[in-house]
Design an enzyme around this catalytic site. Structure first.
Site, mmCIF file in Angstrom:
data_model
loop_
_atom_site.group_PDB
_atom_site.id
_atom_site.type_symbol
_atom_site.label_atom_id
_atom_site.label_comp_id
_atom_site.label_asym_id
_atom_site.label_seq_id
_atom_site.Cartn_x
_atom_site.Cartn_y
_atom_site.Cartn_z
ATOM 1 N N GLY B 24 -17.747 24.728 -38.569
ATOM 2 C CA GLY B 24 -17.330 26.047 -38.988
ATOM 3 C C GLY B 24 -16.519 25.939 -40.268
ATOM 4 O O GLY B 24 -16.383 26.883 -41.029
ATOM 5 N N TYR B 26 -17.260 24.458 -42.961
ATOM 6 C CA TYR B 26 -18.061 24.620 -44.148
ATOM 7 C C TYR B 26 -18.287 26.088 -44.455
ATOM 8 O O TYR B 26 -18.147 26.522 -45.582
ATOM 9 C CB TYR B 26 -19.404 23.922 -43.920
ATOM 10 C CG TYR B 26 -20.210 23.761 -45.167
ATOM 11 C CD1 TYR B 26 -19.855 22.815 -46.104
ATOM 12 C CD2 TYR B 26 -21.325 24.550 -45.401
ATOM 13 C CE1 TYR B 26 -20.596 22.651 -47.255
ATOM 14 C CE2 TYR B 26 -22.080 24.395 -46.545
ATOM 15 C CZ TYR B 26 -21.704 23.448 -47.464
ATOM 16 O OH TYR B 26 -22.441 23.291 -48.597
ATOM 17 N N LYS B 27 -18.610 26.824 -43.409
ATOM 18 C CA LYS B 27 -18.919 28.229 -43.613
ATOM 19 C C LYS B 27 -17.696 28.982 -44.114
ATOM 20 O O LYS B 27 -17.785 29.805 -44.999
ATOM 21 C CB LYS B 27 -19.392 28.836 -42.301
ATOM 22 C CG LYS B 27 -20.874 28.656 -42.120
ATOM 23 C CD LYS B 27 -21.279 29.052 -40.732
ATOM 24 C CE LYS B 27 -22.613 28.452 -40.388
ATOM 25 N NZ LYS B 27 -22.648 28.023 -39.002
ATOM 26 N N ILE B 28 -16.580 28.677 -43.521
ATOM 27 C CA ILE B 28 -15.382 29.402 -43.896
ATOM 28 C C ILE B 28 -14.925 29.012 -45.283
ATOM 29 O O ILE B 28 -14.541 29.847 -46.083
ATOM 30 C CB ILE B 28 -14.267 29.155 -42.856
ATOM 31 C CG1 ILE B 28 -14.670 29.842 -41.562
ATOM 32 C CG2 ILE B 28 -12.946 29.688 -43.361
ATOM 33 C CD1 ILE B 28 -13.741 29.573 -40.431
#
Lengths: 712, 610
Positions: B24, B26-28
């Site tokens: 998560g 990376y996405k954030i």
């Protein structure tokens, strides 16, 4: 088509097995546990081996050889069968100490007879008898030679489990990789009865004549067996042989066979999904649908889809047929030398893949053996390794790997490990450590760590000056399997009980050895005082609702709501503007330039305005406004109540929520915890009941779910 | 493979293989971005001596390799290519003179590669001259333009890097105002989180960083003086290496506590330095529109058709006709032994670490000062001591919640620099996974005759002829390369994909040439004339079942002295057969008085123990 093995567990339940030294578990209990664990493992590992159970020293007699008072008190409890739950339950409940004694050699003969009878006409890969006894019974040795002879003929292997070690010496383990018996706690000869001493001699006699000098490695103590179930390995599946040719250039070829020697053993069985009530698998149907990435999530038939691949920012349609036709094709299995290089150059490189392959010359090909031996010895003396192209078969991707020479006392081989491709490597640069003044440890710090290391060595010298490894990881069975089997077993037997805790011995296996723990106490305290280690408190943690509501001082995560007037322009404000409505609102309330009533009205107006624009930025702003409302609301409960404004303001909020549904929802995710309606518990004057608040919240959550799916 | 993944199968594996992308994190944290700011002045186009490529050409090759590797390894990252010191201008609002934005900040696709190909080599130089030309230089404007590129991006950017490629240490010919402007703009960029690197190239008379660029570039991470002392890049490899080292933002897979015991905890980041790059999984597209299609998986009740929520389902396994049912949570709980982290067990000498105990690619740890202050100092002390004493630390490792433990060896590695002062090996511990008993398989060793010294010596010659210097980045994955060439061909409507060079194939002809007669000589030494190693195995000679049989076969082959000595030392000569012993006696020219086995053994023992 791996042919399974056949194995007979032969356990002494005679009365001497129930004797025990004070504070020690009787041999019977220990042996029972060994059997239990073994069968548990067989059941849950779904081992195809067939297992029989013979008990001796039983009150009754039940075996095919019993005649004329011979072979009495020996019971064939279970003939050869795949072990199942029933056997586990039987061992649990029906395996009881007997009141008689029986000759263990007789029992062995009964086992041999059983094996012979049951395996007649079937081909088994291995035949094995496991004898668990304290040897405390008079044995007639006159048939010994005949027994040994027929064991050899029938190619039956033996394993003994005794309460005491066969001799006190800690034999060094064979090749360094296979697990061997660990140091025995008790010296033999002490406290053994005459029968036991005599029996032990016979055991040695049998084992050495069966397997020459290695025979005694198959004699274990009960405690060994309990700690290290891996000794049951010899009945585990053998790795598959991988015949191939090692080639050097076009003309030099050596016939070889590879075996996976080390590879991560995974849990083999997966979990199926069943319906919670009926526990039926068939009650659950799984459906996969394809849909377009549009607002309506338009469904598409599977046949109407094709596959594509990303190429940077592009997606290139690339059908399966085309892909298969155009993909890289390898020309079959190979083990081709690309060249030779210094071992040290390879050792610096990371090893890839998940296995190590041992490469031998083809079996029974002495010429190949000599040729490969020449290569192994040449590499070994030059300290070099071969770089090879390895392909398992036509369908598998080729690898580049290193083959290291390995010369053991008993055999020679190459050890193959996969090496990285250029694409696999990531070159990261890390800041300097040891030459960085900030982090350089002082002399006293270094010596504290030095002392700690010395106290925590896991390799010790024994009386003979030999180094002994006290914590061999490769002798520890993977606790994951043990724990899984324990839980499955428990749940299988007691379907309604909660799962049991991790067995203490299993936990202990994963802890630092006690002696080391004790030794390192003082140095560790020293290290503790010399190194200041402090947890850095993060200023910006992800907020939970508790954080937000529990502490009104906290600023909002993304849009900060400055509550201190000094932070911004002290110029008097008269209106909630659109640029930073939250700040203006807070200021108005602090400065009391307008009435609270008016400030609230102005903010409400702004929220309505903001929600009119359907863009995330505006949306976020309005969320922040509502948040500010709520913060101030809870803070100024008294004012709320007296002014009577609360209800009108709060009533506006459901409409805001309706608006939210239609506006961009992805951000709602971030605020899920922060935004609830002011419920009665928080603000007395609120006309919203807790239920009302919850209702809106539930609607909100479901919305988030859909929006989450949509945007992530 | 994909089919097998159904029904939550191999769920654990998937979790374990997923790395930072799954956290998560990376996405954030958004996307990485990289701007190449390349000097296009006349000096850049001067050819090196002996036909060496010009600095410009070298830079373009390097940029291209970054583009292709981005496409393969991190296709979400954004890249831009900007030239400055050009005659022509091309930028979003055309507000800057002499700045030419060749590629705006975007994730690179196939077209970008083609565009860069146009700038390569002799023709590339002409093309550059034609489209951009060389003109005045204002680094300030160039930087300003780049900062606009960043601010025009609507996506959230996690890591912003700007690399300046130039061979001029002095840009504005003494124009103080321009220098000042460049400095101000650089400071502005740095303030918004952009890291500015200088990839300086060779300049006759040496590149003096202190003249101008020391104020432009970002200070090195570690505040040591190292950063600026670096020699300019002379070779393409050096440049590529240096760019590559900086191009990827190092991102830890996880941050963990490393407990030495008794509450002595430090924080470490876990990094993946090598990870098997695999062909990305296919994307489903709509046949008509080529739009990407998503899959949704639903569970519903077979009888009433109602959608089943996670709570309506349990997990089950069947053993011996008995179904054992558990909650999903319980299935997870079974895997939980302890909280995530590294726990120190103790230390062992390096020689206890077996080469062949390999089950997974290693990880790398480095201290996290931001989590627990003092970690770096403690970590360094451990590193220095372990490396000095040649020890490794044995730890219990739990990477994340509900994951069973594994034991790992922490192998110390001190920092090393290569000739060009680039970090060759970073400081930290390698995390080597150790096998449990279950992971080690029992292999029946094939025991056969061994080679004589003569045979070994011949092989040594062969080995010597075929030696080379192994480098871990020397081999490209042919499967991946072919896949991307195929995509490239399809994307760019090429008739057929560009052929790849399969580096994993042995260069047979070259090897044969180098070996010359050696291969035949070796074969003559080890194989009888009628032996064909490539054919089917000759019918097995029927010998006694085991043990003794193997010894008998040795009769055919001469025993080496070493081997015999071994037998003497272990008193196992008795295991050999009389013919073998006789042969051995002949081999050493030992006269024997009798032919009885014991006599032969005695004679050999006498001779060999001298």
């Amino acid at each position: 088509d791996v042919r399974p093995g056949a194995l007979v567990l032969c356990m002494d339940v005679g009365f001497s097995m129930s004797n025990s030294e004070p504070g020690q578990e009787p041999s019977f209990e220990q042996a029972k546990k060994v059997i239990q664990k073994f069968v548990q493992r067989q059941v849950f590992a779904e081992n195809k081996d067939e297992v029989g159970l013979v008990l001796f020293g039983t009150d009754g007699t039940k075996n095919g050889l019993a005649e004329d008072g011979q072979y009495e008190n020996i019971t064939v409890h279970r003939r050869l069968m795949m072990p199942d739950f029933e056997l586990l339950e039987e061992i649990e409940s029906k395996l009881q100490p007997g009141g008689q004694q029986a000759d263990w050699l007789d029992a062995l003969v009964v086992c041999m007879d059983l094996l012979q009878e049951e395996t007649m006409g079937k081909k088994f890969e291995r035949l094995n008898i496991v004898l668990l006894t304290d040897l405390n019974v008079q044995t007639s040795a006159d048939q010994l030679d005949v027994i040994i002879d027929s064991l050899k003929k029938a190619r039956i292997t033996l394993q003994f489990f005794l309460p005491f070690p066969v001799d006190g010496e800690d034999r060094a383990d064979g090749g360094g990789d296979g697990p061997g018996p660990s140091a025995a706690p008790v010296r033999p000869g002490k406290g053994l009865s005459r029968q036991q001493t005599q029996g032990l001699e016979m055991v040695k006699n049998i084992m050495t004549s069966l397997e020459e000098e290695d025979g005694l490695e198959e004699v274990y103590t009960f405690s060994d067996a309990l700690q290290k179930l891996s000794i049951f390995k010899r009945i585990d599946r053998r790795p598959m042989a991988w015949p191939c040719h090692l080639t050097i250039g076009s003309s030099l070829t050596i016939r070889i066979v590879g075996y996976k020697a080390v590879t991560e053993e995974k849990v083999k069985k997966s979990w199926a999904i069943v319906e919670a009530q009926s526990h039926q698998r068939d009650d659950v149907k799984r459906e996969t649908v394809y849909c377009l990435d549009d607002d309506n999530e338009t469904e598409v038939q599977k046949d109407d889809t094709i596959q594509g691949f990303r190429y940077g920012s592009d997606i290139v349609p690339f059908s399966k047929v085309d892909e298969d036709q155009m993909k890289y094709k390898s020309d079959g299995k190979c083990f081709s030398v690309l060249g030779f290089t210094k071992q040290e150059l390879v050792r610096c490189s990371p090893f890839m893949g998940s296995q190590v392959v041992k490469v031998f010359a083809a079996r029974d090909d002495e010429h190949a053996a000599v040729a490969l031996s020449a290569l192994i010895r040449a590499l070994d003396s030059l300290k070099m390794a071969a770089i090879v192209r390895y392909a398992y078969d036509r369908r598998s991707n080729p690898q580049v790997g290193a083959a290291f020479p390995c010369i053991k006392e008993k055999y020679e081989c190459l050890l193959y490990v996969q090496l990285p491709f250029m694409e696999d490597l990531r070159q990261f640069t890390f800041p300097v450590l040891e030459n960085n003044k900030k982090f350089k440890p002082s002399e006293s710090q270094l010596s504290a760590v030095d002392a700690l290391i010395d106290s925590m060595m896991l390799v010790e010298k024994d009386e003979d000056g030999e180094s002994v490894d006290v914590f061999k990881v490769n002798h520890i069975p993977n606790p994951q399997f043990q724990r899984l089997f324990q839980c499955l077993h428990h749940r299988g037997v007691n379907p309604d009980d909660p799962l049991p805790p991790v067995e203490p011995w299993l936990k202990r296996d994963l802890e630092r050895p006690q002696a080391v723990s004790a030794r390192c106490q003082t140095p560790l305290q020293d290290v503790k005082t010399k190194f200041p280690l402090k947890v850095v408190v993060k200023k910006k943690e992800q907020k939970t609702s508790a954080d937000v509501f529990g502490n009104q001082e906290h600023a909002f995560t993304l849009t900060s709501i400055p509550c201190e007037v000094s932070h911004f322009n002290r110029r008097s404000l008269f209106q909630v503007g659109s640029v930073n409505p939250v700040r203006d609102f807070c200021t108005l309330i602090r400065q009391k330039t307008v009435s609270f009533d008016q400030a609230c009205q102005q903010l409400t107006h702004r929220i309505e305005q903001l929600l009119g624009n359907r863009s995330p930025e505006y949306y976020m702003k309005s969320i922040a406004c509502i948040q500010a409302f709520r913060d101030q609301g809870a803070f100024l409960t008294g004012i709320f109540r007296s002014s009577g404004i609360c209800s009108s303001k709060v009533k506006n909020r459901p409409s805001a929520h309706v608006e939210l549904k239609t506006s961009c929802l992805q951000h709602a995710l971030l605020f899920s915890d922060a935004l609830t309606l002011i419920s009665k518990d928080e603000v007395d004057g609120s006309t919203f009941s807790k239920q009302d608040a919850n209702q809106v919240l539930t609607a909100f959550y479901s919305l988030q779910l859909t929006s989450f799916k949509k945007f992530v | 493979m994909a089919e097998r993944r159904e029904y939550y199968q191999n769920e654990d594996d998937e979790v374990e293989e997923d790395e930072e992308d799954s956290g998560g994190d990376y996405k954030i944290s958004g996307r990485d971005s990289l701007v190449f700011l390349v000097d296009a002045s006349k000096e850049m186009f001067i050819k090196g001596e002996d036909g060496e490529p010009s600095n410009f050409d070298m830079t373009m090759q390097c940029v291209r390799s970054v583009y292709t590797s981005k496409i393969i390894s991190s296709d979400k990252d954004l890249v831009a290519l900007v030239f400055y010191g050009t005659e022509q201008s091309k930028n979003p609002r055309n507000s800057f003179k002499h700045v030419y934005v060749y590629h705006d900040l975007d994730s690179p696709g196939s077209q970008c590669i083609l565009d860069i190909d146009k700038l390569l080599g002799e023709k590339g130089a002409q093309f550059a001259e034609k489209t951009m030309g060389s003109g005045e230089t204002s680094l300030g404007d160039a930087l300003w333009c780049c900062s606009n590129l960043y601010s025009d991006i609507k996506l959230r950017l996690s890591h912003k890097r700007l690399m300046i490629f130039t061979c001029r240490d002095e840009h504005h010919g003494g124009d103080g105002a321009k220098d000042r402007q460049a400095r101000t703009k650089a400071a502005d960029l740095k303030e918004t989180g952009v890291v500015i690197d200088l990839m300086h190239l060779t300049k006759p008379g040496g590149f003096d960083v202190s003249l101008f660029f020391c104020d432009i570039v970002s200070p090195p991470e570690d505040e040591s003086e190292l950063g600026l002392q670096i020699e300019p890049c002379r070779k393409l490899e050096d440049l590529q290496k240096r760019v590559r080292a900086k191009e990827l933002k190092k991102r830890s897979q996880s941050r963990l506590t490393f407990s030495l015991g008794e509450g002595v905890n430090l924080a470490v980041g876990v990094y993946v330095l090598a990870r098997t790059a695999t062909k990305p999984s296919a994307v489903k597209l709509h046949r008509d529109t080529n739009e990407p299609v998503r899959t949704k998986t639903r569970y519903f009740h077979a009888h009433n058709g109602g959608i089943l929520l996670p709570n309506d389902m349990k997990r089950a396994q069947v053993y011996g006709k008995k179904q054992i049912v558990m909650e999903k949570d319980e299935v997870d709980e079974i895997k939980k032994f302890d909280d995530p982290g590294l726990v120190l067990m103790g230390f062992k000498p390096m020689d206890r670490l077996k080469l062949h105990h390999h089950i997974r690619p290693a990880l790398f740890i480095y201290p996290e000062e931001e989590q627990i202050s003092g970690s770096s100092c403690m970590f360094t002390a451990l590193l220095l001591n372990c490396s000095e004493k040649n020890l490794f630390a044995l730890c219990r490792y739990i990477p994340r919640r509900n994951t069973p433990p594994r034991f790992v060896a922490l192998v110390p590695q001190r920092e090393e620099l290569d000739q060009s002062q680039t970090q060759a090996t970073p400081p930290g511990f390698h995390v080597i996974f150790l096998p449990f008993a279950d992971d080690i398989r029992t292999v029946d060793a094939h025991v056969g005759p061994t080679a004589s010294d003569e045979q070994v010596d011949k092989m040594k010659e062969i080995v010597h002829k075929l030696r080379f210097k192994y480098k871990s980045d020397a081999f490209e994955n042919p499967v991946l390369q072919q896949h991307y060439r195929n995509l490239e061909a399809l994307a760019l409507n090429m008739l057929e994909p560009e052929p790849i060079e399969d580096l994993t194939m042995p260069k047979v002809q070259m090897m044969d040439a180098r070996l010359g007669p050696l291969a035949q000589e070796f074969k003559d030494l080890v194989y009888p004339p009628d032996y064909n190693p490539e054919g089917k195995p000759a019918a097995k000679r029927k010998t006694a079942e085991s043990g003794g049989g193997a010894a008998e076969k040795k009769a055919k082959v001469e025993m080496s002295e070493e081997e015999l000595k071994n037998h003497v030392a272990k008193c196992t000569l008795g295991k050999l057969t009389v013919p073998v012993l006789k042969d051995a006696c002949k081999q050493f020219g030992i006269r024997t008085t009798g032919t009885k086995k014991q006599e032969l053994i005695d004679a050999l023992t006498m001779h060999l123990s001298k």
